[in-house]
Design an enzyme around this catalytic site. Structure first.
Site, mmCIF file in Angstrom:
data_model
loop_
_atom_site.group_PDB
_atom_site.id
_atom_site.type_symbol
_atom_site.label_atom_id
_atom_site.label_comp_id
_atom_site.label_asym_id
_atom_site.label_seq_id
_atom_site.Cartn_x
_atom_site.Cartn_y
_atom_site.Cartn_z
ATOM 1 N N GLU A 1 4.362 -11.173 -5.916
ATOM 2 C CA GLU A 1 3.282 -11.317 -6.913
ATOM 3 C C GLU A 1 3.665 -10.770 -8.278
ATOM 4 O OE1 GLU A 1 3.492 -9.179 -4.500
ATOM 5 O OE2 GLU A 1 2.416 -7.307 -4.857
ATOM 6 N N LYS B 1 -10.487 -13.439 -16.989
ATOM 7 C CA LYS B 1 -10.923 -14.023 -18.262
ATOM 8 C C LYS B 1 -10.395 -15.440 -18.505
ATOM 9 C CE LYS B 1 -12.561 -12.184 -22.105
ATOM 10 N NZ LYS B 1 -13.718 -11.317 -21.911
ATOM 11 N N CYS C 1 5.196 -6.264 1.777
ATOM 12 C CA CYS C 1 5.539 -4.842 1.749
ATOM 13 C C CYS C 1 4.813 -4.073 2.858
ATOM 14 C CB CYS C 1 5.275 -4.269 0.360
ATOM 15 S SG CYS C 1 6.227 -2.782 0.058
ATOM 16 N N TYR C 2 3.837 -3.227 2.526
ATOM 17 C CA TYR C 2 3.120 -2.511 3.591
ATOM 18 C C TYR C 2 2.529 -3.505 4.598
ATOM 19 C CZ TYR C 2 -0.084 0.879 5.767
ATOM 20 O OH TYR C 2 -0.753 1.682 6.655
ATOM 21 N N GLY D 1 0.837 -1.201 0.000
ATOM 22 C CA GLY D 1 0.000 0.000 0.000
ATOM 23 C C GLY D 1 0.863 1.238 0.000
ATOM 24 N N ASP E 1 -17.814 -13.923 -21.664
ATOM 25 C CA ASP E 1 -18.256 -13.819 -20.270
ATOM 26 C C ASP E 1 -19.741 -14.104 -20.124
ATOM 27 O OD1 ASP E 1 -15.727 -12.834 -20.408
ATOM 28 O OD2 ASP E 1 -16.320 -10.747 -20.132
ATOM 29 N N HIS F 1 7.896 -7.741 -3.481
ATOM 30 C CA HIS F 1 6.592 -8.091 -4.076
ATOM 31 C C HIS F 1 6.689 -9.420 -4.827
ATOM 32 C CE1 HIS F 1 4.358 -4.371 -3.282
ATOM 33 N NE2 HIS F 1 5.546 -3.807 -3.305
HETATM 34 N N1 LIG Z 1 -25.438 -6.510 -26.703
HETATM 35 C C1 LIG Z 1 -25.639 -6.999 -25.481
HETATM 36 N N2 LIG Z 1 -26.829 -7.544 -25.151
HETATM 37 C C2 LIG Z 1 -27.036 -8.041 -23.918
HETATM 38 N N3 LIG Z 1 -26.123 -8.004 -22.931
HETATM 39 C C3 LIG Z 1 -24.929 -7.470 -23.191
HETATM 40 C C4 LIG Z 1 -24.616 -6.942 -24.478
HETATM 41 N N4 LIG Z 1 -23.334 -6.493 -24.441
HETATM 42 C C5 LIG Z 1 -22.874 -6.726 -23.199
HETATM 43 N N5 LIG Z 1 -23.831 -7.303 -22.432
HETATM 44 C C6 LIG Z 1 -23.731 -7.683 -21.003
HETATM 45 O O1 LIG Z 1 -22.649 -6.970 -20.403
HETATM 46 C C7 LIG Z 1 -21.681 -7.901 -19.893
HETATM 47 C C8 LIG Z 1 -20.277 -7.348 -20.021
HETATM 48 O O2 LIG Z 1 -19.889 -7.227 -21.372
HETATM 49 P P1 LIG Z 1 -18.480 -7.760 -21.825
HETATM 50 O O3 LIG Z 1 -18.252 -7.330 -23.220
HETATM 51 O O4 LIG Z 1 -17.491 -7.431 -20.767
HETATM 52 O O5 LIG Z 1 -18.631 -9.326 -21.732
HETATM 53 P P2 LIG Z 1 -18.995 -10.357 -22.844
HETATM 54 O O6 LIG Z 1 -19.492 -9.669 -24.051
HETATM 55 O O7 LIG Z 1 -19.903 -11.357 -22.247
HETATM 56 O O8 LIG Z 1 -17.627 -11.052 -23.093
HETATM 57 P P3 LIG Z 1 -16.382 -10.477 -23.887
HETATM 58 O O9 LIG Z 1 -15.555 -9.756 -22.853
HETATM 59 O O10 LIG Z 1 -15.729 -11.710 -24.374
HETATM 60 O O11 LIG Z 1 -16.847 -9.577 -24.951
HETATM 61 C C9 LIG Z 1 -21.902 -9.141 -20.705
HETATM 62 O O12 LIG Z 1 -21.387 -10.265 -20.048
HETATM 63 C C10 LIG Z 1 -23.403 -9.149 -20.834
HETATM 64 O O13 LIG Z 1 -23.978 -9.643 -19.650
HETATM 65 N N1 LIG Z 2 4.657 -0.908 -1.880
HETATM 66 C C1 LIG Z 2 4.435 -0.769 -0.558
HETATM 67 O O1 LIG Z 2 3.644 -1.483 0.044
HETATM 68 C C2 LIG Z 2 5.118 0.376 0.098
HETATM 69 C C3 LIG Z 2 4.934 0.408 1.578
HETATM 70 C C4 LIG Z 2 5.310 1.757 2.182
HETATM 71 N N2 LIG Z 2 4.481 2.768 1.634
HETATM 72 C C5 LIG Z 2 6.776 2.049 1.903
HETATM 73 O O2 LIG Z 2 7.088 2.943 1.179
HETATM 74 O O3 LIG Z 2 7.634 1.388 2.451
#
Ligand SMILES: Nc1ncnc2c1ncn2[C@@H]1O[C@H](COP(=O)(O)OP(=O)(O)OP(=O)(O)O)[C@@H](O)[C@H]1O
Ligand SMILES: NC(=O)CC[C@H](N)C(=O)O
Ligand SMILES: O=c1[nH]c(=O)c2[nH+]cn([C@@H]3O[C@H](COP(=O)(O)O)[C@@H](O)[C@H]3O)c2[nH]1
Ligand SMILES: [Mg+2]
Length: 527
Positions: free
Chosen positions: A178, A382, A87-88, A60, A234, A176
């Site tokens: 991660e 994803k 870290c933090y 943080g 999605d 870090h």
């Molecule tokens: N044209 C649409 N009609 C109905 N729902 C939609 C439409 N476009 C988006 N959505 C809704 O919004 C959500 C988010 O859209 P998003 O584009 O992130 O996801 P996705 O289209 O399902 O997948 P992708 O990220 O692969 O395009 C979708 O999962 C869906 O629920």
């Molecule tokens: N990336 C961090 O978590 C930093 C921790 C704290 N802010 C520092 O500077 O030491």
């Protein structure tokens, strides 16, 4: 404890306003352990109620000794749950348990050489190389480790760069792990989870399906449900999960908002229904959306309007369905959306994260929303969603599809969205997609937005005459999860072909440019 469903005994990542909290959660899942993020304001009681099997404290921006710095309920480190501070989070742990944290005047940013204690009894770092490059980003340091803790690592300027108290199951690292730049970062995380905390590697997409199906059944009971289906990955997966849970009660709703690409409406109507047998209705809302967007150029305003009109379209669907099934006349209370974790984080819905852009399905929702949302993928990335889709038996043509944003071409026209501009962009986009597919590049790119700079013009010469047309931007990107991305190095001959065809075939376009920006600093979409 370990035979409980994974989601009922998660590893909880406590977010202190880190840039990387979601990355930590992701790395934990890569180690086949389910994880979720919680805000640092969580109390020990709330924490206990969530029944965590492990806790990770994130980094943080603050300094632990500053007034008002994000703190941690003192009871949490007394719960007896194995905990790793990063870290933090490492500094918070040190200070709470009686160690000292100070601003030593030394900072470490970026790659840093570290010396570790790597004897085998040491669960966290045992078995790793004694010298390694880790990624640091700190200005404060642990000057003195708390009593009962062993110091496990140091750098030239940081004498206490890691510590452990095996008996209490408490561990911390200043760096870090991660971040991919830390050479053995994932090993440190896996050692904490599997060796130090004894958590089995048992989380996979199969668990998610069983758990989500049960949860959806509990949430919706015998009520009817509509699912927002776009044809994208999605919503295909969220709809399939709900179909599995409460099949008969479900109707999928596709909205044609006039911001779709060529052929998209037909594709959803045919391919998706053929693959899943789901009942689908289409709401034709082209005029409503385009009228609402008239005169609007600000990206956030566009997103909010689109989010609102989506919900109005689902309300329309609900009324149509009720009229049809007049028998009970009950309103449909539940709306399924394919919302993913990055949509939530970017919309500022993560804990302590900035609002980058309002995704139509999260930050763009209207305040008077009447539906209760069902979002089974809200904590996932994803690639995890794709794995679930495959497990559910969805065809590769659906789960492998490149993302396309819900607001569609509306956020790929920089400037006002008009019917003429949409027609132009649709044509350019179809050419780019066709050529990328012909070149066999679909699997290599994450997605390739095609953007129209509607308010920019440049001079060209076409057919011996002067033109004054618009540029089209190609934005091919490679990514793991859309949180970060790099621009894809497409072969020049493919770029040349796309450019040539677009300028020849699309009237009013006399220039094609390539976006060579990574994310960050640029986002994937231009708006
Ligand atoms: N044209 C649409 N009609 C109905 N729902 C939609 C439409 N476009 C988006 N959505 C809704 O919004 C959500 C988010 O859209 P998003 O584009 O992130 O996801 P996705 O289209 O399902 O997948 P992708 O990220 O692969 O395009 C979708 O999962 C869906 O629920
Ligand atoms: N990336 C961090 O978590 C930093 C921790 C704290 N802010 C520092 O500077 O030491
Ligand atoms: O459903 C969506 N609704 C939205 O409002 C939205 N905005 C961006 N995207 C998609 O999200 C990913 C990250 O995009 P950005 O780097 O532009 O934020 C990319 O895959 C984008 O295509 C959206 N998807
Ligand atoms: Mg989409």
């Amino acid at each position: 404890m370990t035979d409980q469903p994974t989601e009922q005994r998660p590893v909880l990542v406590v977010d202190f306003g880190a840039q990387y909290a979601q990355l930590i959660a992701r790395r934990v899942r890569e180690a086949s352990v389910y994880s979720e993020i919680v805000p640092h304001t969580i109390t020990a009681e709330e924490m206990r109620a969530k029944n965590p099997i492990g806790i990770v404290l994130s980094g943080g921006p603050s300094s632990v000794y500053e007034e008002g710095a994000p703190s941690l309920d003192e009871g949490i480190l007394q719960l007896g749950v194995p905990t790793l501070g990063i870290c933090y989070g490492f500094q918070v742990m040190a200070r709470q348990l009686g160690g000292e944290v100070a601003h030593t005047g030394y900072r470490e940013y970026g790659s840093t050489e570290t010396t570790l204690r790597t004897d085998d009894e040491n669960a966290l770092l045992g078995g790793q190389p004694e010298h390694q490059i880790v990624w640091m980003s700190h200005g404060d340091s642990v000057a003195v480790a708390p009593e009962g803790f062993e110091v496990l690592a140091s750098t030239a300027t940081t004498p206490v760069a890691a510590f452990a108290n095996d008996e209490r199951g408490l561990y911390g690292v200043q760096w870090h792990p991660e971040v991919k730049h830390s050479q053995f970062g994932q090993t440190v995380i896996e050692n904490f989870l599997h060796r130090a905390a004894g958590i089995p590697a048992d989380w996979n997409s199969g668990n998610v399906i069983a758990e989500q199906v049960a949860r959806i059944r509990e949430q919706v009971g015998s009520a009817r449900v509509i699912s927002a289906l776009s044809g994208g990955v999605d919503s295909a997966v969220s709809t399939a999960l709900v179909q599995e849970a409460v099949g008969d009660q479900l109707t999928a709703v596709f909205v044609d908002h006039g911001l779709l690409r060529e052929g998209e409406r037909e594709q959803v109507q045919q391919d998706y229904v053929a693959a899943t047998g789901v009942r689908l209705i289409t709401i034709d809302a082209v005029d409503t959306f385009l009228d609402a967007l008239a005169g609007v150029t600000d990206p956030e305003e566009k997103r909010k309007i689109i989010g609102r009109e989506f919900i109005r379209a689902f309300e329309q669907a609900e009324r149509d369905l009720i009229a049809e099934a007049a028998a009970d006349g009950q309103p449909i209370k539940f709306l399924v959306q394919g919302t993913l974790y990055p949509d939530v984080v970017e919309s500022g819905g993560g804990t302590g994260t900035a609002n980058i852009k309002s995704h139509h399905n999260v930050g763009g929702l209207p305040e008077d929303l009447q539906f209760e949302l069902v979002e089974p993928l809200r904590t996932l990335f994803k690639d995890e969603v794709r794995a679930i889709g495959r497990e559910l038996g969805l065809p590769e043509a659906i789960v492998g599809r490149q993302p396309f944003p819900g607001p569609g071409l509306g956020i790929r026209i920089v400037g006002e969205v008009t019917r003429d501009r949409l027609a132009l962009l649709r044509q350019a986009d179809a050419i780019a997609r066709e050529e990328l597919t012909n070149a066999g590049l679909d699997q290599e790119i994450w997605q390739c937005p095609v953007v129209l700079l509607a308010d920019v013009r440049s001079v060209g010469v076409q057919g011996d005459g002067r033109t004054y047309g618009h540029p089209i931007v190609l934005r091919p990107v490679s990514s793991e999860d859309a949180m970060t991305a790099d621009w894809t190095r497409l072969p020049y001959d493919v770029l040349a072909k796309i450019s040539n065809r677009i300028t020849n075939e699309v009237a009013e376009v006399n220039r094609v440019v390539l976006d060579v920006t990574s994310k960050p600093p640029g986002t994937i979409e231009w708006e």
